[in-house]
Design a protein around this motif. Sequence first.
Motif, PDB file in Angstrom:
ATOM      1  N   PRO A 118      -6.442   9.943   3.575  1.00  0.00           N
ATOM      2  CA  PRO A 118      -5.990  11.095   2.820  1.00  0.00           C
ATOM      3  C   PRO A 118      -5.484  10.528   1.594  1.00  0.00           C
ATOM      4  CG  PRO A 118      -4.552  10.682   4.268  1.00  0.00           C
ATOM      5  CD  PRO A 118      -5.614   9.936   4.948  1.00  0.00           C
ATOM      6  N   GLN A 119      -4.896   9.268   1.538  1.00  0.00           N
ATOM      7  CA  GLN A 119      -4.381   8.720   0.035  1.00  0.00           C
ATOM      8  C   GLN A 119      -5.169   7.478  -0.261  1.00  0.00           C
ATOM      9  OE1 GLN A 119      -0.306   9.060   0.851  1.00  0.00           O
ATOM     10  NE2 GLN A 119      -0.434  11.144   0.809  1.00  0.00           N
ATOM     11  N   SER A 120      -6.150   7.407  -0.085  1.00  0.00           N
ATOM     12  CA  SER A 120      -7.011   6.236  -0.542  1.00  0.00           C
ATOM     13  C   SER A 120      -6.509   4.854  -0.140  1.00  0.00           C
ATOM     14  CB  SER A 120      -7.367   6.198  -1.903  1.00  0.00           C
ATOM     15  OG  SER A 120      -7.595   7.580  -2.505  1.00  0.00           O
ATOM     16  N   GLN A 121      -5.460   4.807   0.810  1.00  0.00           N
ATOM     17  CA  GLN A 121      -4.877   3.198   0.966  1.00  0.00           C
ATOM     18  C   GLN A 121      -5.842   2.481   1.457  1.00  0.00           C
ATOM     19  OE1 GLN A 121      -1.703   2.973  -0.251  1.00  0.00           O
ATOM     20  NE2 GLN A 121      -1.954   4.933  -1.064  1.00  0.00           N
TER      21      GLN A 121
ATOM     22  N   GLN B 247      -8.980   2.576   1.543  1.00  0.00           N
ATOM     23  CA  GLN B 247     -10.007   2.376   0.564  1.00  0.00           C
ATOM     24  C   GLN B 247      -9.724   1.060  -0.678  1.00  0.00           C
ATOM     25  OE1 GLN B 247     -10.843   5.340  -2.560  1.00  0.00           O
ATOM     26  NE2 GLN B 247     -12.982   4.815  -2.733  1.00  0.00           N
ATOM     27  N   ILE B 248      -8.248   1.346  -0.931  1.00  0.00           N
ATOM     28  CA  ILE B 248      -7.790   0.266  -1.866  1.00  0.00           C
ATOM     29  C   ILE B 248      -7.641  -0.987  -1.201  1.00  0.00           C
ATOM     30  CG2 ILE B 248      -5.644  -0.210  -3.250  1.00  0.00           C
ATOM     31  CD1 ILE B 248      -5.148   2.714  -3.695  1.00  0.00           C
ATOM     32  N   SER B 249      -7.023  -1.169  -0.015  1.00  0.00           N
ATOM     33  CA  SER B 249      -6.858  -2.299   0.818  1.00  0.00           C
ATOM     34  C   SER B 249      -8.389  -3.080   0.879  1.00  0.00           C
ATOM     35  CB  SER B 249      -6.274  -2.393   2.179  1.00  0.00           C
ATOM     36  OG  SER B 249      -7.063  -1.719   2.917  1.00  0.00           O
TER      37      SER B 249
ATOM     38  N   ARG C 200      -9.629  11.311   1.092  1.00  0.00           N
ATOM     39  CA  ARG C 200      -9.208  12.514   0.560  1.00  0.00           C
ATOM     40  C   ARG C 200      -9.816  13.820   1.012  1.00  0.00           C
ATOM     41  NH1 ARG C 200      -6.143  13.504  -3.305  1.00  0.00           N
ATOM     42  NH2 ARG C 200      -4.640  12.073  -3.913  1.00  0.00           N
TER      43      ARG C 200
END
Lengths: 175, 135
Positions: free
Chosen positions: A126-129, A131-133, A102
């Motif tokens: 930019p949308q933590s995607q 990071q979550i994966s 972000r």
Amino acid sequence: MSRALRFAPFALLVLIIGALVWRLSTPTDTNVHSTLEGKPVPAFSLAPILPNKPALDSSDLATGQPHLLNIFASWCIPCVTEVKVLQTLKAHGVAVEGIAVRDRPGDLSEFLARNGDPYERIGSDPQSQVQISLGSSGVPESFVVDGKGVIRYQQIGPIDRADVPMILAKLEQAR
Amino acid sequence: MRRLVMVLALIAAAPLLADSDLPPAYWSNRQLPDPKQEARAEALMEQIRCLVCQGQSIADSDAELAGDMRDLVRRRIAAGQNPAEIRGWLIQRYGTWISYKPTDEPAAWPLWLAPLALLLVGAWLVRRRIRVRGG
């Protein structure tokens, strides 16, 4: 009512108080650990965020050499001190790769100009995607990735000066 | 007086935010156009635990990461994934911790067995009472 039974409520009370005291003295670990340790980094391909810095792709992590994958952001306060420790690691020959969560190009280049830049590549998330994966739950976090692209260790929170020998050892093991 | 001014200044002070400046992800606070898909997404979001405000679901939490996770859930539902797949994908990364829905792992067995055990204890107590009355 038998004598032993009469003391049961008291025994229960002692048990409950004991449990409370024990939990207060040894608090639970509220960190959420990624369950991907020992598994390959999920495939991702992130866009560049700075013009003079290559973007990050998951294939850049499986190059035969261990990497330190750092999840950070210019708006993250502990990252300011951590990035200096990362430069120490870089001086030890560690390949540090960054995922900026972000973040904005202007803020990030200012952050790097002020605090130094240990990163070989930086990908923008930019949308933590990504990071979550990766099973990461905040910034900063770091992953030791071995030469085959398998996650060997997750560091939750900043890498302190005191952690440097431990991180170097983890990277050595991942070789 | 000086102390009062200081306290008032504290109230007016801007808090130091541990959040980014970027706007929320597109689907984080926006419903899907298809009401059926939105209902499925919402039901799942209420069962996924927020990583920042642990104890809240991502549907309830205002954390940025929760917003990004709502965006992820809605995008995947809109792309035709079913909620069980998405839950499984998250559990693969964060463990069963991430889901509020109890699992059938051995760690959860006491949870499933407790009602049964309590029922048995209750039946035993009732039986004793009946026997005392009857005798």
